[in-house]
Design an enzyme around this catalytic site. Structure first.
Site, mmCIF file in Angstrom:
data_model
loop_
_atom_site.group_PDB
_atom_site.id
_atom_site.type_symbol
_atom_site.label_atom_id
_atom_site.label_comp_id
_atom_site.label_asym_id
_atom_site.label_seq_id
_atom_site.Cartn_x
_atom_site.Cartn_y
_atom_site.Cartn_z
ATOM 1 C CG ASP A 75 -1.741 1.252 1.356
ATOM 2 O OD1 ASP A 75 -2.861 1.286 0.824
ATOM 3 O OD2 ASP A 75 -1.258 2.212 1.994
ATOM 4 C CB ALA A 98 -3.340 2.281 -2.071
ATOM 5 C CG ASP A 99 -3.430 -2.809 0.279
ATOM 6 O OD1 ASP A 99 -3.192 -3.244 -0.856
ATOM 7 O OD2 ASP A 99 -2.611 -2.853 1.208
ATOM 8 C CB VAL A 100 -9.381 0.009 1.647
ATOM 9 C CG1 VAL A 100 -10.901 0.117 1.718
ATOM 10 C CG2 VAL A 100 -8.839 -0.545 2.964
ATOM 11 N N GLY A 108 -9.497 -3.157 -3.336
ATOM 12 C CA GLY A 108 -10.438 -4.221 -3.009
ATOM 13 C C GLY A 108 -11.861 -3.875 -3.414
#
Length: 405
Positions: A154, A182-184, A187
């Site tokens: 991230d 960024a990860d969330v 997803g």
């Protein structure tokens, strides 16, 4: 062990997902699908302790057996799933995962590009054998491009994708966002892409491969700052809490803390000026319109700062609320999650686990509110390999129910 067999039906009831992802982006997507009723079989390697984030603590849930594989970080993105122990480095493990993948509607993974090819679990192999399979690959930089082989956490995605250049005080070090956004967001894009691909499959019988990158999705949500650059050719400036396109829109100090002020149009600015005892500001030639207020940002910021300096937060918020000017406090996490609004909206949920000392774990609730198919956490975050023995039974039952439709 907690029995997760009594899964409440949701809008995605009957959907089967083989989850080969770990860390945060993929697990965020599959947790969302699981909350919506899909059967999520999370594949974890017991030899390595399962998902990496199980060790990203403290804090950990206080378990009755003392095993610390339920970190807060892991639990944030892994409810509504069954954990299946399988080492794809072994023939037995590959066979089990292949059986699950061949029965699934969706496979999601976040290995490096080509990382699953040697195991025969890559998208080309599985999609050739199952033309109706939806296969989602998440990686740092995507399956193509000069950086495709680079790792993508991230923080690196936020740095490469530009958001850190916009985050933090105007003077000083660029900052990452306080959570793994960024990860969330990647997803969330994955969940949307999977659902869109499933609709196409249901209409045509065709599956497909979804290639999703952390950096791509991060650049996509540069939103107005990205298009500001594309239109002007000028790199956006880091402004702390200030808005690049609206003024006044910032955090301002007051007598006993800080206040957020978010004036979105000329009418709101006029009401703000009157409420603060400065109606002259609404007719000041420098501040008549938002473009003029942006042009004179420094002068207006000084005026607002002076207006708030001797007033309490409560006084400011009450006065501005009375004239419907957007303003608010800055809560701590404890204040936010403990607020009456959070309680009314189910922002925090309690999910039973019989192997933690309190008998349940507290988690963040799903924000989706459906009128006919309520979202529910179908199972608590699992222990490593907790459901291996019952996973295939659940899989066969789901397949049998599907065949009756």
């Amino acid at each position: 062990m907690t029995d997760a067999s009594d899964t409440p039906k949701g809008p995605l009831d009957g959907l089967i997902v083989c989850d080969l992802s770990r860390i945060l982006a993929g697990p965020t997507a599959t947790q969302m699908l699981g909350d919506l009723g899909a059967l999520i079989l999370k594949i974890e390697n017991p030899k390595t302790g399962g998902d990496d984030t199980r060790a990203w603590g403290p804090p950990y849930a206080d378990t009755t057996d003392g095993v610390t594989d339920l970190s807060a970080y892991f639990m944030a993105a892994n409810r509504s799933k069954l954990s299946v122990a399988a080492d794809i480095g072994t023939e037995e493990g590959r066979a089990l995962v292949r059986e699950i993948a061949m029965a699934a509607d969706v496979v999601i993974e976040n290995f490096k590009p080509d990382g699953l090819r040697k195991y025969g679990l890559d998208h080309e192999t599985l999609c050739t054998e199952r033309p109706d399979l939806v296969y989602c690959s998440i990686s740092g930089f995507g399956q193509t491009g000069p950086n495709r082989k680079l790792a993508g956490y991230d923080l690196m995605a936020q740095g490469f994708g530009g958001i850190m250049s916009l985050t933090g005080p105007a003077e000083g070090t660029p900052h990452k966002v306080g959570v793994g956004i960024a990860d969330v967001m990647c997803g969330m894009y994955a969940a949307i892409g999977i659902l869109a691909a499933l609709r196409h499959r249901d209409a045509t019988g065709e599956g497909q491969h979804i290639d999703l990158a952390l950096v791509d999705s991060q650049m996509a949500w540069l939103i107005n700052e990205g298009t500001n650059y594309l239109l002007s050719g000028r790199d956006p400036e880091r402004r702390g809490n200030a808005h690049p396109n609206i003024c006044p829109y910032d955090v301002y100090p007051c007598a006993d803390g800080h206040v957020i002020l978010a004036v979105g149009n000329d009418g709101q600015f006029g009401r703000f000026a009157t409420a603060m005892g400065r109606p002259d500001l609404a007719v000041d030639p420098r501040f008549l319109t938002n473009p003029l207020r942006l042009e004179n940002r420094v002068a207006l910021t000084e005026i607002v700062t002076d207006l708030f300096a001797e007033r309490s937060q409560r006084d400011i918020l009450e006065q501005l609320s009375a004239v419907t000017v957007p303003a608010g406090p800055i809560h701590t996490v404890a204040q936010a999650l403990g607020s009456d609004q959070a309680e009314a909206r189910g922002a925090v949920i309690s999910v039973p686990r019989d192997d933690v000392t309190s008998g349940s774990v507290q988690l963040l609730g799903n924000p989706l509110k459906f009128s006919r198919t309520p979202v529910a956490a179908s199972a608590p975050p699992p222990r490593v390999g907790e459901h291996t023995d019952i996973a295939l039974d659940r899989l066969r039952d789901a397949l049998a129910r599907r065949g009756k439709r």
